[in-house]
Design a protein around this motif. Structure first.
Motif, PDB file in Angstrom:
ATOM      1  N   MET A  63       0.839  -1.196   0.000  1.00 16.38           N
ATOM      2  CA  MET A  63       0.000   0.000   0.000  1.00 16.38           C
ATOM      3  C   MET A  63       0.877   1.251   0.000  1.00 16.38           C
ATOM      4  O   MET A  63       2.082   1.164  -0.161  1.00 16.38           O
ATOM      5  N   ASP A  64       0.264   2.415   0.216  1.00 15.37           N
ATOM      6  CA  ASP A  64       0.976   3.683   0.142  1.00 15.37           C
ATOM      7  C   ASP A  64       1.729   4.060   1.415  1.00 15.37           C
ATOM      8  O   ASP A  64       1.969   5.250   1.663  1.00 15.37           O
ATOM      9  N   GLU A 109      -7.657  11.267   1.495  1.00 18.28           N
ATOM     10  CA  GLU A 109      -6.652  10.277   1.074  1.00 18.28           C
ATOM     11  C   GLU A 109      -6.328   9.328   2.235  1.00 18.28           C
ATOM     12  O   GLU A 109      -6.149   8.129   2.040  1.00 18.28           O
ATOM     13  N   ILE A 110      -6.272   9.866   3.446  1.00 17.40           N
ATOM     14  CA  ILE A 110      -6.063   9.031   4.632  1.00 17.40           C
ATOM     15  C   ILE A 110      -7.249   8.098   4.816  1.00 17.40           C
ATOM     16  O   ILE A 110      -7.075   6.904   5.095  1.00 17.40           O
ATOM     17  N   ASP A 111      -8.462   8.622   4.639  1.00 14.84           N
ATOM     18  CA  ASP A 111      -9.666   7.777   4.742  1.00 14.84           C
ATOM     19  C   ASP A 111      -9.595   6.599   3.778  1.00 14.84           C
ATOM     20  O   ASP A 111      -9.916   5.467   4.148  1.00 14.84           O
ATOM     21  N   ASP A 112      -9.164   6.843   2.542  1.00 16.83           N
ATOM     22  CA  ASP A 112      -9.044   5.772   1.550  1.00 16.83           C
ATOM     23  C   ASP A 112      -8.049   4.708   2.008  1.00 16.83           C
ATOM     24  O   ASP A 112      -8.292   3.506   1.867  1.00 16.83           O
ATOM     25  N   LEU A 113      -6.930   5.152   2.566  1.00 18.17           N
ATOM     26  CA  LEU A 113      -5.926   4.216   3.066  1.00 18.17           C
ATOM     27  C   LEU A 113      -6.490   3.385   4.214  1.00 18.17           C
ATOM     28  O   LEU A 113      -6.293   2.166   4.270  1.00 18.17           O
ATOM     29  N   LEU A 114      -7.215   4.028   5.121  1.00 15.29           N
ATOM     30  CA  LEU A 114      -7.816   3.310   6.247  1.00 15.29           C
ATOM     31  C   LEU A 114      -8.847   2.286   5.776  1.00 15.29           C
ATOM     32  O   LEU A 114      -8.913   1.168   6.306  1.00 15.29           O
ATOM     33  N   VAL A 115      -9.630   2.644   4.774  1.00 17.40           N
ATOM     34  CA  VAL A 115     -10.605   1.700   4.207  1.00 17.40           C
ATOM     35  C   VAL A 115      -9.869   0.477   3.665  1.00 17.40           C
ATOM     36  O   VAL A 115     -10.293  -0.669   3.888  1.00 17.40           O
ATOM     37  N   ASP A 116      -8.761   0.704   2.969  1.00 13.94           N
ATOM     38  CA  ASP A 116      -7.986  -0.414   2.411  1.00 13.94           C
ATOM     39  C   ASP A 116      -7.429  -1.326   3.503  1.00 13.94           C
ATOM     40  O   ASP A 116      -7.451  -2.554   3.366  1.00 13.94           O
ATOM     41  N   VAL A 117      -6.910  -0.732   4.589  1.00 18.76           N
ATOM     42  CA  VAL A 117      -6.360  -1.548   5.683  1.00 18.76           C
ATOM     43  C   VAL A 117      -7.483  -2.318   6.378  1.00 18.76           C
ATOM     44  O   VAL A 117      -7.353  -3.514   6.651  1.00 18.76           O
TER      45      VAL A 117
END
Length: 161
Positions: A100-101, A125-133
């Motif tokens: 991931m990023d 962008e942080i929200d998107d990363l959290l959704v992925d995790v």
């Protein structure tokens, strides 16, 4: 826990700590300027002596760059994850987070199983990363922390022997 002999321990003395403190404040400090600053602490060292110390220190360390939040228009976020108590769950999540990023991902043991550090241009962008995790199958819980300020005290970073 990793078994390390006493020979594997990086020994930092007061001179090394002072040099690291100077470099933490200005990584581009010339060796002669570092020698001048050391003299303020009654440490008499030539610029060549400083160069040898810096070379030795840097050969035993990894680079870890932390942008200052107040000087940038993007966010630094630390994300922690807990995983299922199943064989390979932590490794599977670690491998996925590594793709991931995040620019830093660590696996260990304690109150969290994994943590990653990322920079993001915005909170969405942080929200998107959290959704992925959170979508990772082995992950059971996710927490995060967005850095807004920091202080660095190199004197507490490494023990002096």
């Amino acid at each position: 826990m990793t078994d390390r002999s006493r020979d594997d321990v990086l020994e930092i003395d007061e001179i090394d700590r002072r040099i690291l403190e100077i470099l933490a404040n200005d990584p581009r400090s010339p060796y002669a300027d570092i020698a001048d600053e050391l003299a303020e602490y009654d440490i008499d060292m030539s610029s060549e002596g400083v160069r040898r110390r810096v070379t030795s220190l840097l050969s035993n360390m990894t680079s870890f760059f932390l942008p200052r939040p107040e000087r940038n228009s993007w966010e630094i976020v630390l994300v922690t994850a807990r995983t299922r108590n199943e064989a390979d769950a932590k490794r599977e999540a670690f491998d996925a987070m590594s793709d991931m990023d995040f620019w830093f991902v660590a696996e260990g043991f304690g109150t969290v199983d994994l943590y990653g550090i990322a920079t993001a241009e915005s909170n969405p962008e942080i929200d998107d990363l959290l959704v992925d995790v959170r979508a990772l199958e082995p992950v059971t819980e996710v927490d995060y922390f967005i850095e807004t300020d920091r202080t660095v005290n190199i004197r507490n970073y490494l023990p002096v022997y």
